[in-house]
Design a protein around this motif. Sequence first.
Motif, PDB file in Angstrom:
ATOM      1  N   ARG A   1       0.835  -1.207   0.000  1.00  0.00           N
ATOM      2  CA  ARG A   1       0.000   0.000   0.000  1.00  0.00           C
ATOM      3  C   ARG A   1       0.871   1.259   0.000  1.00  0.00           C
ATOM      4  O   ARG A   1       0.619   2.211  -0.735  1.00  0.00           O
ATOM      5  CB  ARG A   1      -0.937  -0.004   1.204  1.00  0.00           C
ATOM      6  N   GLU A   2       1.901   1.275   0.825  1.00  0.00           N
ATOM      7  CA  GLU A   2       2.784   2.440   0.890  1.00  0.00           C
ATOM      8  C   GLU A   2       3.475   2.697  -0.450  1.00  0.00           C
ATOM      9  O   GLU A   2       3.577   3.834  -0.898  1.00  0.00           O
ATOM     10  CB  GLU A   2       3.827   2.248   1.992  1.00  0.00           C
ATOM     11  N   ARG A   3       3.924   1.643  -1.106  1.00  0.00           N
ATOM     12  CA  ARG A   3       4.589   1.796  -2.406  1.00  0.00           C
ATOM     13  C   ARG A   3       3.622   2.298  -3.466  1.00  0.00           C
ATOM     14  O   ARG A   3       3.969   3.130  -4.310  1.00  0.00           O
ATOM     15  CB  ARG A   3       5.242   0.486  -2.816  1.00  0.00           C
ATOM     16  N   ALA A   4       2.402   1.791  -3.444  1.00  0.00           N
ATOM     17  CA  ALA A   4       1.384   2.253  -4.398  1.00  0.00           C
ATOM     18  C   ALA A   4       1.120   3.749  -4.200  1.00  0.00           C
ATOM     19  O   ALA A   4       1.045   4.510  -5.169  1.00  0.00           O
ATOM     20  CB  ALA A   4       0.090   1.459  -4.228  1.00  0.00           C
TER      21      ALA A   4
ATOM     22  N   ARG B   1      -9.560 -10.636  -2.088  1.00  0.00           N
ATOM     23  CA  ARG B   1      -9.244  -9.834  -3.260  1.00  0.00           C
ATOM     24  C   ARG B   1      -8.175  -8.801  -2.940  1.00  0.00           C
ATOM     25  O   ARG B   1      -8.180  -8.181  -1.876  1.00  0.00           O
ATOM     26  CB  ARG B   1     -10.486  -9.097  -3.739  1.00  0.00           C
ATOM     27  N   VAL B   2      -7.260  -8.599  -3.892  1.00  0.00           N
ATOM     28  CA  VAL B   2      -6.268  -7.526  -3.848  1.00  0.00           C
ATOM     29  C   VAL B   2      -6.431  -6.754  -5.149  1.00  0.00           C
ATOM     30  O   VAL B   2      -6.384  -7.336  -6.238  1.00  0.00           O
ATOM     31  CB  VAL B   2      -4.834  -8.082  -3.734  1.00  0.00           C
TER      32      VAL B   2
ATOM     33  N   LEU C   1      -4.186   0.815  -3.130  1.00  0.00           N
ATOM     34  CA  LEU C   1      -4.283  -0.627  -2.959  1.00  0.00           C
ATOM     35  C   LEU C   1      -5.476  -0.915  -2.065  1.00  0.00           C
ATOM     36  O   LEU C   1      -5.603  -0.335  -0.988  1.00  0.00           O
ATOM     37  CB  LEU C   1      -3.011  -1.182  -2.319  1.00  0.00           C
ATOM     38  N   GLU C   2      -6.351  -1.786  -2.546  1.00  0.00           N
ATOM     39  CA  GLU C   2      -7.505  -2.225  -1.759  1.00  0.00           C
ATOM     40  C   GLU C   2      -7.362  -3.727  -1.542  1.00  0.00           C
ATOM     41  O   GLU C   2      -7.093  -4.464  -2.490  1.00  0.00           O
ATOM     42  CB  GLU C   2      -8.808  -1.960  -2.509  1.00  0.00           C
ATOM     43  N   THR C   3      -7.535  -4.172  -0.304  1.00  0.00           N
ATOM     44  CA  THR C   3      -7.454  -5.602  -0.002  1.00  0.00           C
ATOM     45  C   THR C   3      -8.569  -5.977   0.951  1.00  0.00           C
ATOM     46  O   THR C   3      -9.039  -5.142   1.723  1.00  0.00           O
ATOM     47  CB  THR C   3      -6.109  -5.950   0.667  1.00  0.00           C
TER      48      THR C   3
END
Length: 65
Positions: free
Chosen positions: A38-41, A58-59, A48-50
Motif C-alpha cells: 500500500r505504501e509503495r502504491a 481480493r487484492v 491498494l484495496e485488499t
Amino acid sequence: MNAVLDFEDGRTVLTVTDHPGSRRAHVTSGGYGLLGMRERAELIGGELETGPMEDGWRVRLVVPA
C-alpha cells in the motif's frame, strides 16, 4: 487464483482474487506485506484495496498509466 489486468483511461488496474480451496503458496516472512504494498502504491499516486469477498479474498491495485 485469478488475475485480471485492465488498462483504463489514465490508469492501470490489477485485480487478484483467491478462493477457498486454492492451494496456498509457501509463505516467507521478512517483508512488510500488504502495508508495504500500500505504501509503495501511494508513493506513485496509486491505491491498494485488499480484503475478503463473499467467496474468497481480493487484492486490487490501481496505478497511474
